[in-house]
Scaffold this active site. Structure first.
Site, PDB file in Angstrom:
ATOM      1  N   ARG A  70      39.388  -3.953  19.524  1.00 15.45           N
ATOM      2  CA  ARG A  70      39.933  -2.687  18.971  1.00 15.45           C
ATOM      3  C   ARG A  70      41.357  -2.656  18.862  1.00 15.45           C
ATOM      4  O   ARG A  70      41.982  -1.675  18.310  1.00 15.45           O
ATOM      5  CB  ARG A  70      39.288  -1.511  19.575  1.00 15.45           C
ATOM      6  CG  ARG A  70      37.971  -1.472  19.642  1.00 15.45           C
ATOM      7  CD  ARG A  70      37.343  -0.123  20.697  1.00 15.45           C
ATOM      8  NE  ARG A  70      37.719   1.002  20.044  1.00 15.45           N
ATOM      9  CZ  ARG A  70      37.075   1.650  18.759  1.00 15.45           C
ATOM     10  NH1 ARG A  70      35.835   1.149  18.596  1.00 15.45           N
ATOM     11  NH2 ARG A  70      37.475   2.777  18.638  1.00 15.45           N
ATOM     12  N   ASN A 109      42.401   7.424  21.832  1.00 10.62           N
ATOM     13  CA  ASN A 109      42.193   6.849  20.677  1.00 10.62           C
ATOM     14  C   ASN A 109      42.102   7.637  19.469  1.00 10.62           C
ATOM     15  O   ASN A 109      41.402   8.803  19.739  1.00 10.62           O
ATOM     16  CB  ASN A 109      40.844   5.976  20.756  1.00 10.62           C
ATOM     17  CG  ASN A 109      40.452   5.498  19.482  1.00 10.62           C
ATOM     18  OD1 ASN A 109      41.284   5.070  18.912  1.00 10.62           O
ATOM     19  ND2 ASN A 109      39.097   5.338  19.284  1.00 10.62           N
ATOM     20  N   GLY A 110      42.903   7.376  18.369  1.00  6.54           N
ATOM     21  CA  GLY A 110      42.996   8.311  17.229  1.00  6.54           C
ATOM     22  C   GLY A 110      44.286   8.711  16.959  1.00  6.54           C
ATOM     23  O   GLY A 110      45.421   8.220  17.532  1.00  6.54           O
ATOM     24  N   GLU A 134      38.629  -7.791  -7.353  1.00  7.26           N
ATOM     25  CA  GLU A 134      38.467  -7.793  -5.826  1.00  7.26           C
ATOM     26  C   GLU A 134      36.792  -8.101  -5.779  1.00  7.26           C
ATOM     27  O   GLU A 134      36.656  -8.695  -4.846  1.00  7.26           O
ATOM     28  CB  GLU A 134      38.661  -6.314  -5.456  1.00  7.26           C
ATOM     29  CG  GLU A 134      38.370  -6.271  -3.714  1.00  7.26           C
ATOM     30  CD  GLU A 134      39.068  -7.129  -3.036  1.00  7.26           C
ATOM     31  OE1 GLU A 134      39.926  -8.077  -3.409  1.00  7.26           O
ATOM     32  OE2 GLU A 134      38.806  -7.376  -1.824  1.00  7.26           O
ATOM     33  N   LYS A 138      35.734 -11.314  -3.474  1.00  9.97           N
ATOM     34  CA  LYS A 138      35.151 -11.228  -2.544  1.00  9.97           C
ATOM     35  C   LYS A 138      33.654 -12.186  -2.402  1.00  9.97           C
ATOM     36  O   LYS A 138      33.172 -12.627  -1.550  1.00  9.97           O
ATOM     37  CB  LYS A 138      34.385  -9.675  -2.154  1.00  9.97           C
ATOM     38  CG  LYS A 138      35.429  -8.723  -1.491  1.00  9.97           C
ATOM     39  CD  LYS A 138      35.732  -8.795  -0.115  1.00  9.97           C
ATOM     40  CE  LYS A 138      36.772  -9.610   0.233  1.00  9.97           C
ATOM     41  NZ  LYS A 138      38.093  -9.296  -0.032  1.00  9.97           N
ATOM     42  N   LYS A 150      42.545 -15.957   8.387  1.00  9.33           N
ATOM     43  CA  LYS A 150      42.707 -14.420   8.094  1.00  9.33           C
ATOM     44  C   LYS A 150      44.116 -14.204   7.959  1.00  9.33           C
ATOM     45  O   LYS A 150      44.254 -13.311   6.852  1.00  9.33           O
ATOM     46  CB  LYS A 150      42.353 -13.772   9.507  1.00  9.33           C
ATOM     47  CG  LYS A 150      42.450 -12.384   9.447  1.00  9.33           C
ATOM     48  CD  LYS A 150      41.506 -11.574   8.900  1.00  9.33           C
ATOM     49  CE  LYS A 150      41.750 -10.037   8.574  1.00  9.33           C
ATOM     50  NZ  LYS A 150      41.099  -9.491   7.242  1.00  9.33           N
ATOM     51  N   TRP A 186      46.054  -0.280  19.937  1.00  9.62           N
ATOM     52  CA  TRP A 186      46.349  -0.760  18.628  1.00  9.62           C
ATOM     53  C   TRP A 186      47.190   0.307  18.287  1.00  9.62           C
ATOM     54  O   TRP A 186      46.965   1.396  17.877  1.00  9.62           O
ATOM     55  CB  TRP A 186      44.991  -0.637  17.499  1.00  9.62           C
ATOM     56  CG  TRP A 186      45.304  -0.744  16.187  1.00  9.62           C
ATOM     57  CD1 TRP A 186      45.418  -0.132  15.203  1.00  9.62           C
ATOM     58  CD2 TRP A 186      45.608  -2.277  15.616  1.00  9.62           C
ATOM     59  NE1 TRP A 186      45.965  -0.715  14.103  1.00  9.62           N
ATOM     60  CE2 TRP A 186      45.840  -2.159  14.083  1.00  9.62           C
ATOM     61  CE3 TRP A 186      45.412  -3.493  15.952  1.00  9.62           C
ATOM     62  CZ2 TRP A 186      45.968  -3.231  13.131  1.00  9.62           C
ATOM     63  CZ3 TRP A 186      45.625  -4.530  15.115  1.00  9.62           C
ATOM     64  CH2 TRP A 186      45.864  -4.337  13.768  1.00  9.62           C
ATOM     65  N   HIS A 208      38.261 -12.984 -25.896  1.00  5.62           N
ATOM     66  CA  HIS A 208      39.171 -13.775 -25.842  1.00  5.62           C
ATOM     67  C   HIS A 208      39.126 -15.293 -25.768  1.00  5.62           C
ATOM     68  O   HIS A 208      39.749 -15.926 -25.440  1.00  5.62           O
ATOM     69  CB  HIS A 208      40.424 -12.994 -25.849  1.00  5.62           C
ATOM     70  CG  HIS A 208      40.967 -11.844 -26.667  1.00  5.62           C
ATOM     71  ND1 HIS A 208      41.219 -12.013 -27.844  1.00  5.62           N
ATOM     72  CD2 HIS A 208      40.764 -10.738 -26.191  1.00  5.62           C
ATOM     73  CE1 HIS A 208      41.509 -10.917 -28.381  1.00  5.62           C
ATOM     74  NE2 HIS A 208      41.076  -9.936 -27.482  1.00  5.62           N
ATOM     75  N   GLU A 231      34.930 -15.665  -1.995  1.00  9.96           N
ATOM     76  CA  GLU A 231      35.334 -15.990  -0.487  1.00  9.96           C
ATOM     77  C   GLU A 231      34.364 -16.333   0.498  1.00  9.96           C
ATOM     78  O   GLU A 231      34.163 -17.221   1.353  1.00  9.96           O
ATOM     79  CB  GLU A 231      36.018 -14.819   0.086  1.00  9.96           C
ATOM     80  CG  GLU A 231      37.659 -14.628  -0.331  1.00  9.96           C
ATOM     81  CD  GLU A 231      38.228 -13.652   0.530  1.00  9.96           C
ATOM     82  OE1 GLU A 231      37.939 -12.356   0.274  1.00  9.96           O
ATOM     83  OE2 GLU A 231      39.133 -13.810   1.282  1.00  9.96           O
ATOM     84  N   CYS A 278      41.747   2.244  19.012  1.00 13.62           N
ATOM     85  CA  CYS A 278      42.445   1.700  20.293  1.00 13.62           C
ATOM     86  C   CYS A 278      40.836   1.836  21.315  1.00 13.62           C
ATOM     87  O   CYS A 278      39.875   2.217  20.884  1.00 13.62           O
ATOM     88  CB  CYS A 278      43.065   2.530  21.126  1.00 13.62           C
ATOM     89  SG  CYS A 278      44.744   2.688  20.213  1.00 13.62           S
TER      90      CYS A 278
HETATM   91  C1  AGP Z   1      41.094 -11.130   1.523  1.00 13.44           C
HETATM   92  O1  AGP Z   1      39.726 -10.952   1.441  1.00 13.44           O
HETATM   93  C2  AGP Z   1      41.555 -12.352   1.841  1.00 13.44           C
HETATM   94  N1  AGP Z   1      41.425 -12.833   2.983  1.00 13.44           N
HETATM   95  C3  AGP Z   1      43.191 -13.039   1.171  1.00 13.44           C
HETATM   96  O2  AGP Z   1      43.152 -12.752  -0.062  1.00 13.44           O
HETATM   97  C4  AGP Z   1      44.200 -11.792   1.932  1.00 13.44           C
HETATM   98  O3  AGP Z   1      44.040 -10.538   1.394  1.00 13.44           O
HETATM   99  C5  AGP Z   1      45.376 -12.355   1.428  1.00 13.44           C
HETATM  100  O4  AGP Z   1      45.757 -13.625   2.165  1.00 13.44           O
HETATM  101  C6  AGP Z   1      46.760 -11.548   1.874  1.00 13.44           C
HETATM  102  O5  AGP Z   1      46.696 -11.280   3.261  1.00 13.44           O
HETATM  103  P1  AGP Z   1      47.434 -10.190   3.921  1.00 13.44           P
HETATM  104  O6  AGP Z   1      47.184  -8.524   3.265  1.00 13.44           O
HETATM  105  O7  AGP Z   1      47.445 -10.286   5.445  1.00 13.44           O
HETATM  106  O8  AGP Z   1      48.991 -10.447   3.521  1.00 13.44           O
END
Ligand code: AGP
Length: 614
Positions: free
Chosen positions: A27, A104-105, A487, A491, A609, A78, A510, A494, A2
């Site tokens: 925040r 906050n916390g 992952e 990353k 996002k 938050w 394979h 992306e 927060c």
């Molecule tokens: C992660 O870096 C991505 N932005 C994307 O894969 C994300 O994890 C996915 O869209 C799921 O989102 P969520 O966790 O909000 O459900």
């Protein structure tokens, strides 16, 4: 996470507080509120809850006050304990409305403190952990020489990482703050004194700043500031100046939110894990299912998620199956509902999502409920659609994540899912309570290990310079190293837009091995998890194709790399907890490659996002 702001002195005003809150909105913005200590009307409280509209509503309501303000405190929330509602909005009062607090916390022991206060006749008007602090100060104040003495006594009883700021009706113009492992800074322009969670909140007002050391109190009056230990011993305050612009200050001096969020991982993980397990090894969920005994009858777990959240779910599968012996199925959310998943009332369907709003995962959760399953949402946003829909909720407490590429929410999800795995093992009788406690204690040690890994920042930048021009990247791992590999590749894709693939290391031969040549870079996740030797055998296959090799390994294994190869050393953890540190160098590598290419790491092309379309 927060945002807090406080002001005393000639400049105290509604405008200073609300402007500061605007700059702290990153925040959290579930609600916003201020308390003014006024010359003529004592305490006046203004609060609003409504997401991003909260602050606008607060500005219009509080902006109508034109009386004299002696001091004020403000908060942007938050939500962690209690939903994002008006009655949970800060500041909070004690029973007599003579103490006002913003916080906050997390107060880890708030349940026991609240029970004590309820037994003493205190009446609570929110579901927050914060409110217990106000009531405890109310109890302590009559036995204390001043407000700061009362705050010191109460702070000693608090467990958890937090900062909070208090004003008392009996001491106009005095502001008392306490800091423990949550940010708070003092600033002044000579005639007003400020406290804030972060410098941007007061950057255009204050020219001189002071750090507050952890476990210390700070007392502001219109005339100055004092820092004190909890035993009331004065501590010298060292001033510093800041040459940031307002824009860069919002990111605490980081170049962007992604790098900031990478560095927030120890705190995010600590907040997610802390105070969540009873001495009997029982998990404290944020929303309990109506009948927890149902979990003891669960004979299958189904995890649904997308993207990075799916990778966290993959790690959970290994842990749940290992500790509980219950079969775990894992599905990409968009696949789950269009096949015929075998789910019934003895299935626990776990939806994992940072946002709690991803349409595919939300739809999968609906489908699971229609099929009669028990449901749990693991998400980061309090009151999100998934949290409202599921029978039970376990929040990650990573704070708002702004960067599109998930980092701190990912490691926090893994932490939360490890606790879930332990809880299921406990209720299924597969682990004794003491075994669960011992593993939980090991889990609590992970954030400190994450801090160590962050020290690799420069090394990963050098590596990005070295390999950023390569054409293809492969990430390989086995067992829990496999989701880490996926992952790492996601990353990189992306934010750098470079071709990258994650593979189970044993599967390489394979097919994908045909792609390997001297222009490819292969990252091997070869920490001491279950199949370390086998991963290293797979690295031999890569070497034979002349690809560049980067090994993520544990201290002592440096000799596994040959001349010209790179060894990235990360601390050794319990094998099932290792992904929380092993993935971090890969986040950093992706970040540095993207920056090297001139890409905007926070807003990669074509991505959003939160994906709320099918
Ligand atoms: C992660 O870096 C991505 N932005 C994307 O894969 C994300 O994890 C996915 O869209 C799921 O989102 P969520 O966790 O909000 O459900």
């Amino acid at each position: 996470m927060c945002g807090i702001i406080a002001v005393t002195g000639s400049g105290a005003s509604v405008e200073i507080l609300t402007t500061g809150l605007r700059r702290l909105e990153y925040r959290g913005y579930d609600s916003a509120g201020i308390v003014l200590h006024t010359r003529d009307d004592g305490f006046l409280r203004f609060r609003a809850a409504g997401g991003t509209k909260s602050l606008v509503a607060l500005e219009s309501e509080a902006g109508a006050f034109h009386g004299e303000v002696i001091a004020g405190i403000g908060h942007t929330r938050w939500a962690t304990h209690g939903g994002p509602t008006l009655f949970n909005a800060h500041p909070h009062f004690d029973c007599g409305e003579n103490i006002a607090i913003v916080h906050n916390g997390i107060v880890e022991n708030f349940r026991e403190l609240k029970e004590e206060l309820l037994a003493g006749g205190h009446v609570f008007s929110s579901e927050t952990d914060t409110e217990v602090i106000a009531h405890l100060i109310e109890v302590q104040l009559p036995f204390s020489p001043s407000l700061v003495d009362a705050v010191a006594s109460v702070a000693k009883r608090m467990r958890g990482a937090m900062s909070f700021v208090v004003v008392g009706a009996s001491e106009p113009g005095v502001i008392v703050g306490f800091k423990r492992m949550a940010p708070m800074v003092v600033g002044t322009d000579g005639s007003s004194w400020f406290l804030a969670s972060d410098i941007p909140a007061i950057l255009d007002r204050a020219g001189t700043f002071f750090q507050i050391e952890d476990e210390n109190l700070v007392v502001l009056t219109p005339k100055g500031a004092r820092m004190l230990t909890l035993d009331m011993v004065d501590v010298p305050m060292e001033s510093f100046g800041v040459d940031w612009t307002l824009e860069s200050a919002e990111r605490s001096g980081f170049d962007d939110f992604m790098s900031k969020e990478i560095f927030e991982q120890p705190a995010a993980l600590r907040d997610t894990l802390a105070g969540r397990m009873t001495r009997d090894g029982l998990l404290l969920l944020d929303e309990q299912p109506s009948d927890l005994d149902l979990w003891a009858r669960v004979d299958k777990v189904f995890i649904v998620a997308c993207g990075t959240s799916f990778h966290a779910g993959m790690v959970a599968k290994y842990a749940i199956e290992h500790w509980t012996k219950i079969p775990v199925e894992l599905d990409i959310s968009s696949e789950f509902r269009y096949r015929d998943p075998v789910v019934d009332e003895r299935t626990l369907v776990v939806a994992v999502s940072q946002s709690g709003e991803t349409l595919d995962t939300l739809a999968a959760l609906h489908e699971a409920r229609n099929l009669g399953a028990q449901t749990l949402a693991v998400c980061n946003v309090v009151g999100s659609s998934m949290a409202r829909l599921a029978d039970a909720v376990l929040y990650t407490r990573a704070g708002p994540e702004v960067g599109v590429a998930a980092t701190k929410t990912h490691t926090s999800q893994i932490g939360a899912l490890m606790m879930l795995a332990l809880q299921l093992a406990r209720v299924k009788g597969q682990l004794y309570p003491q075994e669960v406690r011992d593993l939980y204690d090991q889990l609590l040690a992970v954030p400190a290990k994450v801090t160590e890994v962050l020290g690799l920042w420069d090394q990963m930048r050098d590596l990005a310079v070295r390999y950023g021009g390569c054409s293809r990247f492969y990430f390989i791992g086995r067992h829990v190293g496999y989701p880490v590999a996926l992952e790492g590749a996601l990353k990189l894709k992306e934010i750098s837009y470079l071709p990258a693939e994650g593979y189970p290391a044993g599967e390489l031969k394979h097919g994908a091995i045909a792609m390997l040549d001297a222009d490819a870079v292969v990252f091997a996740i070869a920490t001491r998890t279950r199949l370390y030797e086998k991963v290293m055998s797979n690295v031999e296959e890569v070497r034979a194709r002349n690809s560049a090799v980067v090994v993520i390994g544990n201290p002592g294994d440096e000799s596994v790399v040959s001349t010209g190869e790179t060894f990235i050393s990360v601390p050794r953890l319990h094998p099932l907890f290792a992904p929380m540190v092993d993935v971090i160098p890969l986040q950093m590598f992706a970040y540095h490659v993207a920056r090297g290419l001139g890409n905007d790491a926070d807003r990669p092309r074509n991505l959003a996002k939160t994906v709320t379309v099918e």
